[in-house]
Design a protein around this motif. Sequence first.
Motif, mmCIF file in Angstrom:
data_model
loop_
_atom_site.group_PDB
_atom_site.id
_atom_site.type_symbol
_atom_site.label_atom_id
_atom_site.label_comp_id
_atom_site.label_asym_id
_atom_site.label_seq_id
_atom_site.Cartn_x
_atom_site.Cartn_y
_atom_site.Cartn_z
ATOM 1 N N ILE A 1 -0.515 -7.567 -4.375
ATOM 2 C CA ILE A 1 -0.501 -6.700 -3.190
ATOM 3 C C ILE A 1 0.293 -7.377 -2.081
ATOM 4 O O ILE A 1 0.883 -6.734 -1.231
ATOM 5 N N PHE B 1 0.822 -1.214 0.000
ATOM 6 C CA PHE B 1 0.000 0.000 0.000
ATOM 7 C C PHE B 1 0.858 1.267 0.000
ATOM 8 O O PHE B 1 0.555 2.234 -0.686
ATOM 9 N N ALA C 1 -9.384 3.985 -1.534
ATOM 10 C CA ALA C 1 -8.014 3.519 -1.656
ATOM 11 C C ALA C 1 -7.696 2.586 -0.486
ATOM 12 O O ALA C 1 -7.927 2.925 0.667
ATOM 13 N N PHE C 2 -7.197 1.423 -0.806
ATOM 14 C CA PHE C 2 -6.768 0.432 0.202
ATOM 15 C C PHE C 2 -7.900 0.064 1.168
ATOM 16 O O PHE C 2 -7.654 -0.304 2.316
ATOM 17 N N GLN D 1 2.007 1.994 -3.401
ATOM 18 C CA GLN D 1 0.900 2.483 -4.244
ATOM 19 C C GLN D 1 0.605 3.953 -3.937
ATOM 20 O O GLN D 1 0.362 4.762 -4.826
ATOM 21 N N TYR E 1 -5.167 2.020 -6.561
ATOM 22 C CA TYR E 1 -5.643 0.791 -5.921
ATOM 23 C C TYR E 1 -6.639 0.066 -6.827
ATOM 24 O O TYR E 1 -6.634 -1.158 -6.938
ATOM 25 N N THR F 1 -5.953 -3.701 -8.198
ATOM 26 C CA THR F 1 -6.843 -4.814 -7.871
ATOM 27 C C THR F 1 -7.561 -5.357 -9.109
ATOM 28 O O THR F 1 -8.088 -6.458 -9.075
ATOM 29 N N VAL G 1 -12.953 -1.223 -7.376
ATOM 30 C CA VAL G 1 -11.899 -2.067 -6.826
ATOM 31 C C VAL G 1 -12.246 -3.511 -7.165
ATOM 32 O O VAL G 1 -13.417 -3.890 -7.137
ATOM 33 N N SER H 1 -5.043 8.032 -4.911
ATOM 34 C CA SER H 1 -4.657 6.689 -4.454
ATOM 35 C C SER H 1 -5.726 5.665 -4.803
ATOM 36 O O SER H 1 -5.425 4.505 -5.081
#
Lengths: 167, 579
Positions: A74, A45, B186-187, A48, A63, A67, B175, A59
């Motif tokens: 990841i 992360f 994000a994340f 990224q 991501y 994905t 995602v 971001s």
Amino acid sequence: MPVADTDMAAKLAELDAYIDSLPTKEGKLITVLHKAQDIIGYLPFDAQHHIARRLGVPSSKVYGVVTFYSFFNIKPKGKYKIACCMGTACFVRGAQAIVDEFKKRLSVETGEATKDMLFSLDTIRCVGACGLAPVISVNGKIYGRVAPDDVNKIIEEYMAKDGGSVG
Amino acid sequence: MSLVNFTINGISMQAEPGATILECAKSAGIHIPTLCHLNLHDTKMVNQVGTCRVCMVEVEGRRNLAPACNTAVAEGMAVRTDSVKAIKARRKVVELLLSNHPKDCLVCARNQNCELQSLAAELSIRRVRYDGKRNNFPWDTSSYSLVRDPNKCVLCRRCETMCNKVQSVGVYSAVNRGFETVIGTAFDEPMLDTVCTFCGQCVSVCPTGALTQVDNTWAVWDAINNPDKFVIVQTAPAVRAALGEEFGMPVGSLVTGKMASALRLLGFDKVYDTDFAADLTIMEEAHEFIERVKNGGTLPILTSCCPAWVKFIEHQFPELLDIPSTCKSPHEMFGAVAKTHLAGKLGVDPANMVVVSVMPCLAKKYEASRPELALESSPYVDYVITTRELGAMIREAGVRFASLPDGEFDSAMGESTGASVIFGATGGVIEAALRTAYAWLTGEKPADVEFTALRGIKGIKEATYNIAGTDFKIAVASGLGNARELLERVRDNPDEYHAIEIMACPGGCVSGGGQPYHGNDPETYAKRAEAIYSEDRAKALRYSHENPEVIALYEEFLGEPGSHRAHELLHTEYTKRTV
């Protein structure tokens, strides 16, 4: 996000040099992600996030791209990357049993690496060697007509090279 | 360019090249159902990604059906929107959408206000023939403003378009892929930890219950019914221009008096007006502006009434945090004065006073939680509810809103001028500030009280006004994408402007994330803005500094604008944040 790991800092510096060498940053997200995965081995992360800031994109977009494409990882990969083909030909010739055997022997789920980081296990789509189905590859080396009984032999082959232990 | 000739359902038509089948059908009075499509024209909110496949139509000679929303008409094209094939395809698409959609419509926040539900009704879907795997994503309830339930998401991408393209905030992205696809952060960070400004525009455009507001109505009901609490309420300018829509009144109905009556019927102990605090804001902001001009302070000054905009600049331009006005937003000024001064006047223990703000906004919910906007650990504003939530409370109480008589606001913090009500539309805050700044700088009133060049839904507006011999260059932006553009100009050329107003929502607070749903009608926002300007025109007093209750507040409590006490209570500070 601070990057505590000095090794990671060096890797990101290498990535920055690459980004700076690009004539334009526009539309280069996927190219940069490839490079980052080459350098770091996977896309944590913080890497990224770093890329997002360097390229001036959100971001969330980075991501989303990471994905979306199964090529991007990841989680870190092992030294020996085992990829079991789950394409149609391999699948009908028993690929699932091969994957299950690797999972059992290595005590990992697909997408994970062993604790000693020696092996990681993934499933992939057709590698174009359907005549040899079921097929697996280890760091790109192809093994054809694999049977569950062969799995241990393959693992031992690489452990012998490295002297590591399984699991 | 020559026009394109084509037919829709046998009707011969002509259109400019590039026009979509959907647009052309609409202009001919032919309805094609849509779900993901949304075009709010002036706000730049255009979503025609063709993801939902609900608008499929038959085109003669074409092998497959075409999505009407993003297929351009072509010379000689023959379109059928009403063929059995097209109707069956649409029904099938909706059935497939429903097969992976929770069926808890009866208790959904969007019940009777959901585009998917309406579509199912419109297409007479009576059963869903597909019974497959269902998604089971976790909810995100981390924020004070909005709730995400990805299981109700139809992947229309409207929120993504709004957040990323219109607002340039970039919280959302698709995602993963295939069945696992989710519109996420994000994340997978919780919303509270992201760069989200909580403007709520994603909620405004979401067709289903996937994005909804945090519901504070029960906290407010409980406070009202707690005999130990003295509960006061204030209403933002934009609320009165939209609340009527919750009760079927035409868009643009001004319901100020009915709203005051309804609030009293709900049981609030006092019914006040954020417009009063807007006049108070102008006293402080115009004073600050003049001080900066006279003393060589930082210019431009940026208005600071919009909490979403404040959070945006904190994240995106932390190096520019010395330019926003230090003024709190009006409802926070109200809360501070209510608990430090009004409570004493009313003989109420501030600890037992509950301040409720009715706002057109979701970001105000978040703003009320900011630690610096509290008296010790107790927030100045206890609860924020939206226009929609107030509508819900009025319905729950069984009040027949449309037939209510007009009521008045309570005095001490209820009087307002025309300058304050225009805070609800883009350009209004700076216009109100200019009215007073002009009067203070020149000692006389401007020839025209209306600064009309600053009005209207256009994303960025500029005008220059000569006041007391100096040319003041003013800019106004609404929508955070436009704000970003303007701030980049300020960063690169700091001397260009004297004063800038920014509102996060395209069109200003009238189109806020807490307002009644716009019904996909691009005219909605302009009609609400017109309602606000009509209230301004009808006011006897149109300058904030003429508000008698504001004048009294300075005389008995605050002293002068910019005084030590005013700074303590009415001004705030900002926090550097990262992206």
